[in-house]
Structure formats: C-alpha cells, structure tokens
Design a protein around this motif. Structure first.
Motif, short mmCIF file in Angstrom:
data_model
loop_
_atom_site.label_atom_id
_atom_site.label_comp_id
_atom_site.label_asym_id
_atom_site.label_seq_id
_atom_site.Cartn_x
_atom_site.Cartn_y
_atom_site.Cartn_z
N THR A 60 -6.75 3.82 -3.91
CA THR A 60 -5.79 4.92 -3.75
C THR A 60 -6.46 6.27 -3.99
N ALA B 103 0.84 -1.21 0.00
CA ALA B 103 0.00 0.00 0.00
C ALA B 103 0.87 1.26 0.00
N ALA C 228 -3.33 5.31 0.38
CA ALA C 228 -3.77 3.99 -0.07
C ALA C 228 -4.49 3.31 1.08
#
Ligand code: THU
Length: 143
Positions: free
Chosen positions: A43, A10, A33
């Motif tokens: 995102t 992420a 994210a």
C-alpha cells in the motif's frame, strides 16, 4: 464490471492507507494498493512536502515499497480518491509504472465506496518510454 475478491480486499486496504496521506497543502488524499504477481499486497499514500516538488504520489509510494521488498511484477493496482471526478494516475506515476507493469496490469479507479472503472496499463499509457529506447549501439541508423 466484475470486481474479483482480491481487488475488493485491495480496495479496503487503499481506503485505509489513504487515511495516512500527508496532504496538508492540497488536502487531496490518495490511497493505493498494489497486488503483486504472487498475490502480495503493498500500500501507499501520497506524502506531500513543503517544497511541493518533493511530493510523492500514493501510487509511486506503493510501487517503491513493493520493489524495495523484492516484488517486481504486478497484476493490479487500486487507486482511491475522493473528489468531483474519478482521479487517474498522473503521468509521472504512469512512467514509473512503465518500469514494472505489464501492458495487461489492471488499474482500478475508485472512491472510498466503490471501484468505478478498470483499465489496462496499456490503455492509460499505450506508448511508454522504456529500456528498449535506451539500447545502445543497436540502432539501425548511425547518429
Ligand atoms: N496524487 C497522487 O497521490 N496520485 C495521483 O495519481 C495524482 C495526484 C497526489 C499528489 C498530491 O499530493 C495530491 O495528490 C494533489 O496533486
């Protein structure tokens, strides 16, 4: 601080989406994210507006994208900024998070190189305003 593989992934996604930030006024680019409870990644970057007030933060863009795709529960969010000090979500974003995050949802604060700290949502907003406060006709006192 142990950073799970899902958060490392992420973080890379937040760093990448940050490049799409539309920040001609502040020049302050933010990438976020979000990891849903089922492991999906969403995102967002900040999208500024010439009116200034129409600006939307990266965290809210990610949350609104996720909710509009049907995700309603979230495990983690990674926020990437680059500046003199690590940046935490603003109060407006915390209020939007309160709608969907659990007290245990983790907020990972990062710069493009690495995550610097992690906080539970309840640490950042211990007493959110929420639907309980809106419950009508259930208060003990008459007003
Ligand atoms: N911003 C975010 O995207 N997230 C935050 O948590 C704080 C601020 C954006 C809004 C604006 O485009 C710029 O950063 C400067 O405030």
């Amino acid at each position: 601080m142990k950073v799970p593989a899902s958060v490392t992934k992420a973080h890379a996604a937040a760093r990448k989406v940050r490049e799409s930030a539309h920040a001609p006024y502040s020049k302050f680019k933010v990438g976020a994210a979000l990891i849903s409870a089922s492991g999906e990644l969403f995102t967002g970057c900040n999208v500024e507006n010439a009116s200034y007030g129409g600006t939307v933060c990266a965290e809210r863009v990610a949350i609104l994208k996720a909710v509009s795709e049907g995700a309603l529960e979230f495990a983690d969010i990674v926020v990437v900024t680059e500046g003199a000090a690590p940046a935490f979500p603003c109060a407006l974003c915390l209020q939007v998070m309160a709608e969907f995050f659990s007290p245990k949802t983790k907020i990972w604060i990062a710069d493009p190189k690495a995550v610097s700290s992690v906080h539970t949502f309840s640490e950042l907003l211990p007493v959110p305003f929420g639907p309980k406060q809106l419950a009508l006709g259930k208060s003990k006192k008459k007003s």
